[in-house]
Design an enzyme around this catalytic site. Structure first.
Site, PDB file in Angstrom:
ATOM      1  N   LYS A   1       0.630  -1.181  -0.110  1.00 42.78           N
ATOM      2  CA  LYS A   1      -0.093  -0.075   0.115  1.00 42.78           C
ATOM      3  C   LYS A   1       0.638   1.153  -0.041  1.00 42.78           C
ATOM      4  O   LYS A   1       1.896   1.198   0.439  1.00 42.78           O
ATOM      5  CB  LYS A   1      -0.893  -0.062   1.319  1.00 42.78           C
ATOM      6  CG  LYS A   1      -2.175   0.930   1.092  1.00 42.78           C
ATOM      7  CD  LYS A   1      -3.033   0.222   0.438  1.00 42.78           C
ATOM      8  CE  LYS A   1      -4.492   1.151   0.250  1.00 42.78           C
ATOM      9  NZ  LYS A   1      -5.520   0.049  -0.269  1.00 42.78           N
TER      10      LYS A   1
HETATM   11  P1  NAD Z   1     -13.536   7.312  -2.547  1.00 39.08           P
HETATM   12  O1  NAD Z   1     -12.370   8.482  -2.178  1.00 39.08           O
HETATM   13  O2  NAD Z   1     -13.891   7.326  -4.001  1.00 39.08           O
HETATM   14  O3  NAD Z   1     -14.669   7.370  -1.328  1.00 39.08           O
HETATM   15  C1  NAD Z   1     -14.514   7.758  -0.194  1.00 39.08           C
HETATM   16  C2  NAD Z   1     -15.897   8.103   0.387  1.00 39.08           C
HETATM   17  O4  NAD Z   1     -15.804   8.275   1.745  1.00 39.08           O
HETATM   18  C3  NAD Z   1     -16.557   9.517  -0.198  1.00 39.08           C
HETATM   19  O5  NAD Z   1     -17.847   9.435  -0.546  1.00 39.08           O
HETATM   20  C4  NAD Z   1     -16.072  10.491   1.026  1.00 39.08           C
HETATM   21  O6  NAD Z   1     -17.186  11.412   1.044  1.00 39.08           O
HETATM   22  C5  NAD Z   1     -16.665   9.574   2.169  1.00 39.08           C
HETATM   23  N1  NAD Z   1     -16.018  10.068   3.528  1.00 39.08           N
HETATM   24  C6  NAD Z   1     -14.472  10.528   3.568  1.00 39.08           C
HETATM   25  N2  NAD Z   1     -14.482  10.980   4.940  1.00 39.08           N
HETATM   26  C7  NAD Z   1     -15.543  10.876   5.625  1.00 39.08           C
HETATM   27  C8  NAD Z   1     -16.149  11.078   6.709  1.00 39.08           C
HETATM   28  N3  NAD Z   1     -15.433  11.567   7.576  1.00 39.08           N
HETATM   29  N4  NAD Z   1     -17.324  11.029   6.967  1.00 39.08           N
HETATM   30  C9  NAD Z   1     -18.223  10.260   5.874  1.00 39.08           C
HETATM   31  N5  NAD Z   1     -17.911  10.161   4.894  1.00 39.08           N
HETATM   32  C10 NAD Z   1     -16.372  10.354   4.561  1.00 39.08           C
HETATM   33  O7  NAD Z   1     -12.795   6.041  -2.038  1.00 39.08           O
HETATM   34  P2  NAD Z   1     -13.177   4.588  -2.338  1.00 39.08           P
HETATM   35  O8  NAD Z   1     -12.026   4.129  -3.645  1.00 39.08           O
HETATM   36  O9  NAD Z   1     -14.629   4.447  -2.655  1.00 39.08           O
HETATM   37  O10 NAD Z   1     -12.717   3.780  -1.163  1.00 39.08           O
HETATM   38  C11 NAD Z   1     -13.509   3.746  -0.085  1.00 39.08           C
HETATM   39  C12 NAD Z   1     -12.948   2.462   0.820  1.00 39.08           C
HETATM   40  O11 NAD Z   1     -12.905   1.340   0.299  1.00 39.08           O
HETATM   41  C13 NAD Z   1     -11.618   2.609   1.555  1.00 39.08           C
HETATM   42  O12 NAD Z   1     -11.526   2.088   2.633  1.00 39.08           O
HETATM   43  C14 NAD Z   1     -10.616   1.766   0.317  1.00 39.08           C
HETATM   44  O13 NAD Z   1      -9.560   1.702   1.011  1.00 39.08           O
HETATM   45  C15 NAD Z   1     -11.672   0.816   0.155  1.00 39.08           C
HETATM   46  N6  NAD Z   1     -11.353   0.061  -1.117  1.00 39.08           N
HETATM   47  C16 NAD Z   1     -11.486   0.662  -2.293  1.00 39.08           C
HETATM   48  C17 NAD Z   1     -11.226  -0.060  -3.427  1.00 39.08           C
HETATM   49  C18 NAD Z   1     -11.319   0.581  -4.735  1.00 39.08           C
HETATM   50  O14 NAD Z   1     -11.428  -0.378  -6.005  1.00 39.08           O
HETATM   51  N7  NAD Z   1     -11.633   1.845  -5.118  1.00 39.08           N
HETATM   52  C19 NAD Z   1     -11.076  -1.337  -3.222  1.00 39.08           C
HETATM   53  C20 NAD Z   1     -10.939  -2.101  -2.057  1.00 39.08           C
HETATM   54  C21 NAD Z   1     -11.058  -1.291  -0.823  1.00 39.08           C
END
Ligand code: NAD
Length: 449
Positions: free
Chosen positions: A135
């Site tokens: 990561k």
């Molecule tokens: P993203 O940046 O697209 O979305 C993050 C979301 O979290 C946004 O809607 C934001 O408003 C919200 N957020 C952030 N801080 C917040 C708070 N304090 N209160 C409420 N909402 C809040 O990110 P993503 O790619 O959707 O990833 C989300 C999670 O999933 C992370 O933990 C990431 O590691 C995990 N993840 C993502 C992927 C992927 O393919 N994108 C794969 C596996 C895991």
């Protein structure tokens, strides 16, 4: 003068290493009591105990193989320079090249990145991908930068990573705060700096790229799609049906919005959504597609006309079948867990539930579907993208979906079977399924020299 000799340690005690604290102590790694890294290693050691894994594996898995911290300047649009800090942690590569996302966020820290790298190791092992875990991230709020500034930051970070990444060695992907455009800049920078890979286009160095530049069909929705496949497999045993369930979502970025859109397509009803800009609720059902369009235009759910603006508490306490945390780590605290009104928590984000909160949820009879299973769809389609790049192939969307489903269904059944076999919760079962595979590969490979 009488000399006292230190007694040799009791081999029984030494070989146990049954707690994360004991293991981290043994390797001289300090971690704060409630740190995400300690929690992650705790889960690994809990599963290692169930499987009675040898002491050496507990030590190896509790410590990342490589950690890189880079400080680099980036020119801003106004002619000034800012200094940024980037991190890459490579946790383990016994199964194959390191693999894991790049996060641009102000909360990026070495503890978090270590924990997320270790999670990638177990996640890839659980879904049986030939990848290890890594990561990375940069401490930055990308929303405060112009597009050009983000591009320069990305290129400078990629050049600082140098040959520590590569299509056969360590393959980054998008995560919070990064996207397919940022992956395209990373691939282009890498290709320009590395002669041998330049001839192959250098595309295989990152996944999650735009479709026109070596990306894969289905990558954007992959994590959400994976969550849906897991729910389809695990909910019926809990008396719930994906086609008629109600749900709410915390975080409406890539993972949250795709999970919601796909569940709504199946006939499920989205009752409430919360993100960093606000909270909305509509008990008769929110149009997830319309909300995703609103978020793309306005940056968050606040101001969405298709639902009522409510408080965050109205989202947590909203009665639903499934609550889906899809924002950041450790957001579901014991305080929130006590107020939540659902039957299942499906961890779409990485470790969104603290260990103490999970205890509350389990005591209330709420099942927690672990992140390393629920959100493994993203890295699975990343693996497909990497494979397509290496073979100079393009798979159609149906083929990607079919193969993703096969991986997710097999992993869900692996977890279900182990939970039954060891009478344990689903999180411990998921870690056992992963560690069992890693242990077998270590057994076959041995430890060099
Ligand atoms: P993203 O940046 O697209 O979305 C993050 C979301 O979290 C946004 O809607 C934001 O408003 C919200 N957020 C952030 N801080 C917040 C708070 N304090 N209160 C409420 N909402 C809040 O990110 P993503 O790619 O959707 O990833 C989300 C999670 O999933 C992370 O933990 C990431 O590691 C995990 N993840 C993502 C992927 C992927 O393919 N994108 C794969 C596996 C895991």
């Amino acid at each position: 003068m009488t000399q006292t000799r230190k007694q040799p340690p009791d081999p029984g005690v030494v070989s146990r290493l049954d707690t994360a604290e004991a293991v981290l102590d043994e390797i001289g790694c300090r971690s704060e009591p409630d740190s995400l890294y300690l929690c992650t290693i705790n889960e690994i050691i809990r599963a290692a105990k169930v499987l009675d894994l040898p002491r050496r594996l507990r030590l190896i898995l509790a410590q990342p193989k490589n950690e890189l911290t880079m400080h680099f300047p980036v020119p801003m649009d106004d002619g000034t320079y800012r200094l940024y800090t980037g991190i890459r942690v490579q946790h383990n590569n016994v199964l194959g090249p390191y693999k894991g996302g790049i996060r641009f966020h102000r909360t990026v820290s070495i503890d978090h990145i270590r924990a997320l790298a270790a999670l990638m190791t177990v996640k890839c092992a659980l879904v049986r991908l030939p990848f290890g875990g890594a990561k990375g991230g940069v401490i930055v709020d990308p929303t405060t930068l112009s597009e050009d500034e983000v591009m320069r930051l990305t290129r400078r970070f990629t050049s600082a990573l140098g040959s520590n990444i590569g299509p056969d060695y360590d393959i980054p992907a998008p995560d919070v705060g990064t996207n397919c455009q940022i992956m395209a800049w990373m691939a282009d920078t890498y290709a320009n700096l590395n002669e041998p890979d330049r001839r192959l286009g250098g595309q295989g160095v990152v996944t999650g790229k735009p479709l026109v530049f070596g990306g894969s069909h289905g990558r954007e929705k992959a994590t959400g799609q994976g969550v849906v496949y897991v729910l389809e497999q695990l909910l019926p045993q809990l008396g719930l049906d994906v086609h008629s369930l109600t749900f709410s979502v915390l975080g409406f970025g890539n993972v949250g919005s795709w999970t919601a859109k796909l569940l709504c397509q199946h006939g499920a009803k989205c009752k409430a959504v919360l993100d960093h800009t606000g909270a909305v609720r509509r008990d008769t059902g929110i149009d997830a597609k319309a909300l995703a369009k609103h978020v793309a235009k306005h940056g968050g759910v606040a101001g969405f006309a298709g639902a009522d603006a409510v408080t965050p508490d109205d989202v947590y306490t909203c009665p639903v079948d499934v609550f889906i945390p899809a924002a950041l780590e450790q957001m579901i605290t014991p305080e929130l867990a006590r107020r939540m009104d659902c039957r299942v928590v499906a961890e779409a984000a990485n470790t969104p539930v603290t260990p103490a909160a999970e205890q509350h949820l389990l005591e209330k009879g709420i099942q927690v579907l672990p992140a390393i299973l629920c959100n493994a769809g993203g890295v699975t389609v990343s693996y497909f993208e990497w494979k397509q790049n290496r073979q100079a192939e393009t798979w159609g969307p149906r083929l990607v979906d079919r193969r993703l489903k096969a991986h997710m269904v097999a992993a869900a059944h692996r977890v279900k079977d182990i939970a039954k076999q060891h009478s344990c919760d689903l999180r411990t079962a998921a870690y056992c399924a992963a560690l069992d595979h890693i242990a077998e590969v270590y057994r076959i490979r041995g430890i060099f020299p």
